[in-house]
Design a protein around this motif. Sequence first.
Motif, PDB file in Angstrom:
ATOM      1  N   ASP A 145    -173.025 -17.422  53.811  1.00 35.59           N
ATOM      2  CA  ASP A 145    -172.648 -18.700  54.402  1.00 35.59           C
ATOM      3  C   ASP A 145    -171.157 -19.210  53.518  1.00 35.59           C
ATOM      4  O   ASP A 145    -171.321 -19.213  52.304  1.00 35.59           O
ATOM      5  N   SER A 146    -170.042 -19.424  53.945  1.00 37.71           N
ATOM      6  CA  SER A 146    -168.783 -19.930  53.303  1.00 37.71           C
ATOM      7  C   SER A 146    -168.709 -21.188  53.378  1.00 37.71           C
ATOM      8  O   SER A 146    -167.687 -21.892  53.069  1.00 37.71           O
ATOM      9  N   CYS A 147    -169.856 -22.250  53.663  1.00 39.86           N
ATOM     10  CA  CYS A 147    -169.419 -23.603  53.535  1.00 39.86           C
ATOM     11  C   CYS A 147    -169.875 -24.287  52.312  1.00 39.86           C
ATOM     12  O   CYS A 147    -170.991 -23.897  51.909  1.00 39.86           O
ATOM     13  N   PRO A 153    -168.920 -23.862  46.335  1.00 41.72           N
ATOM     14  CA  PRO A 153    -169.076 -22.453  46.095  1.00 41.72           C
ATOM     15  C   PRO A 153    -169.329 -22.046  44.780  1.00 41.72           C
ATOM     16  O   PRO A 153    -169.226 -20.760  44.199  1.00 41.72           O
ATOM     17  N   GLN A 182    -172.785 -22.267  48.968  1.00 43.55           N
ATOM     18  CA  GLN A 182    -172.216 -20.977  49.734  1.00 43.55           C
ATOM     19  C   GLN A 182    -173.098 -19.990  49.173  1.00 43.55           C
ATOM     20  O   GLN A 182    -173.670 -20.069  48.265  1.00 43.55           O
ATOM     21  N   LEU A 234    -168.404 -13.472  45.312  1.00 42.22           N
ATOM     22  CA  LEU A 234    -167.406 -13.222  46.421  1.00 42.22           C
ATOM     23  C   LEU A 234    -166.046 -12.635  45.985  1.00 42.22           C
ATOM     24  O   LEU A 234    -165.466 -11.594  46.518  1.00 42.22           O
ATOM     25  N   TRP A 250    -173.188 -13.840  58.552  1.00 40.72           N
ATOM     26  CA  TRP A 250    -172.229 -15.056  57.766  1.00 40.72           C
ATOM     27  C   TRP A 250    -171.926 -16.032  58.596  1.00 40.72           C
ATOM     28  O   TRP A 250    -171.406 -15.878  59.776  1.00 40.72           O
ATOM     29  N   PRO A 294    -167.349 -17.554  58.224  1.00 39.02           N
ATOM     30  CA  PRO A 294    -166.782 -16.914  56.992  1.00 39.02           C
ATOM     31  C   PRO A 294    -165.665 -17.341  56.387  1.00 39.02           C
ATOM     32  O   PRO A 294    -165.214 -17.303  55.481  1.00 39.02           O
ATOM     33  N   ASP A 295    -164.521 -17.937  57.486  1.00 40.20           N
ATOM     34  CA  ASP A 295    -163.437 -18.221  56.971  1.00 40.20           C
ATOM     35  C   ASP A 295    -162.923 -19.633  56.710  1.00 40.20           C
ATOM     36  O   ASP A 295    -162.192 -20.108  56.961  1.00 40.20           O
ATOM     37  N   LYS A 305    -159.859 -16.398  49.451  1.00 39.41           N
ATOM     38  CA  LYS A 305    -160.849 -16.409  49.891  1.00 39.41           C
ATOM     39  C   LYS A 305    -161.250 -15.341  51.339  1.00 39.41           C
ATOM     40  O   LYS A 305    -162.210 -14.683  51.583  1.00 39.41           O
ATOM     41  N   THR A 306    -160.351 -15.600  52.392  1.00 42.48           N
ATOM     42  CA  THR A 306    -160.412 -15.356  53.538  1.00 42.48           C
ATOM     43  C   THR A 306    -160.272 -13.612  53.343  1.00 42.48           C
ATOM     44  O   THR A 306    -160.841 -12.900  54.159  1.00 42.48           O
ATOM     45  N   VAL A 330    -163.516 -12.182  52.130  1.00 46.05           N
ATOM     46  CA  VAL A 330    -164.633 -12.018  53.327  1.00 46.05           C
ATOM     47  C   VAL A 330    -164.275 -11.143  54.385  1.00 46.05           C
ATOM     48  O   VAL A 330    -165.305 -10.478  54.833  1.00 46.05           O
TER      49      VAL A 330
END
Length: 369
Positions: free
Chosen positions: A122-124, A127, A148, A155, A187, A190-191, A203-204, A207
Amino acid sequence: MQLRTIALCLSLLSTAAAAQQPARWSAAKANDWYAQQPWLVGANYVPSDAINQLEMFQAATWNPQLNDKELGMAQSIGMNTMRVFLQDQLWQQDPEGFKQRLNDFLTIAARHGIRPIFVLFDSCWDPNPKLGPQHPPIPGVHNSGWVQSPGIKELTDPAAEPILEAYVKGVVGAFANDPRILAWDIWNEPDNPTDQYPRTPHKTERVDHLLPLAFAWARAEHPIQPLTSGVWVGDWSHPDRESPTTKIQLAESDIITFHNYDWPEGFEARIKELQPLGRPILCTEYMARGAGSTFDNDLPIAKRYHVAAINWGLVAGKTQTYFPWDSWQKPYVLSQPTVWFHEVFRQDDTPYRQHEVDLIRELTGRGTP
């Protein structure tokens, strides 16, 4: 000649290895799977006494009795699935204990006719996840303790990839043949940049590197359940308009999942954007009353298109997701929002709005008054 022979042998070995790699489900297989499912209606679930994934599943705060009660409430209104977030550090902390608690959760869910979708990454939100006691909720703020997975450290560090691989293969492998699980969500968003916290550099890009690997790690365990990652932002009407992350999600997913917190016109438009893909469609996040996304508006549309509908939130609690997203800018301390954002039940177990639970029962044909 000898070099050519060696090269040919290596090429054949590579081709054979690739052929042995489990492949994405065909559209026919995915649709056959979906045809065997009842209409799937449920919620994104974290128990009301947990602020995040860690507090839900760590041994010190694991609360099977509350899970049992709240999943029973979901069953009573006709829900038959839950989307449940996991966290990679739980595996690192105690793999055997974590597997046992997941097994116990599945036993509880099955008792109530509920087959969960487990979310691996999970990217939310925060961090910097940390094991152990979690901080209390920030008063008046939506989802103030969600974390996250993986955190920024794992990551951004390529050396951490074997740790993440062990987590995915360990969890999926333990339950790869378990019919109590509906699907694996590889995921979540993710972005998502998560602007409430300092942005993670590159980050993107990280991912987008890890996302197809995570699908491959899960597939290597040969699960009987489908894999997916829900698209949530951007234009999905034509491949030329998709972001690189969306392209990976749609290319790797056995079944198509999406998020939408729009008005009903937007909800229906998203379904129509995804229909040409020819695969089952599940909405794994919706229902934000203040944003125009409601049970009254969206659930009848989902039923008409035979799209699964999984709203955010079940019972109001420490996540405080009954507060809207703008609570990060203006915490609801001195005043309360006009309407709850998410959640179905109050903490006293009564419905937030009786008409909503009546509607869910009516449309699903399940549940008990």
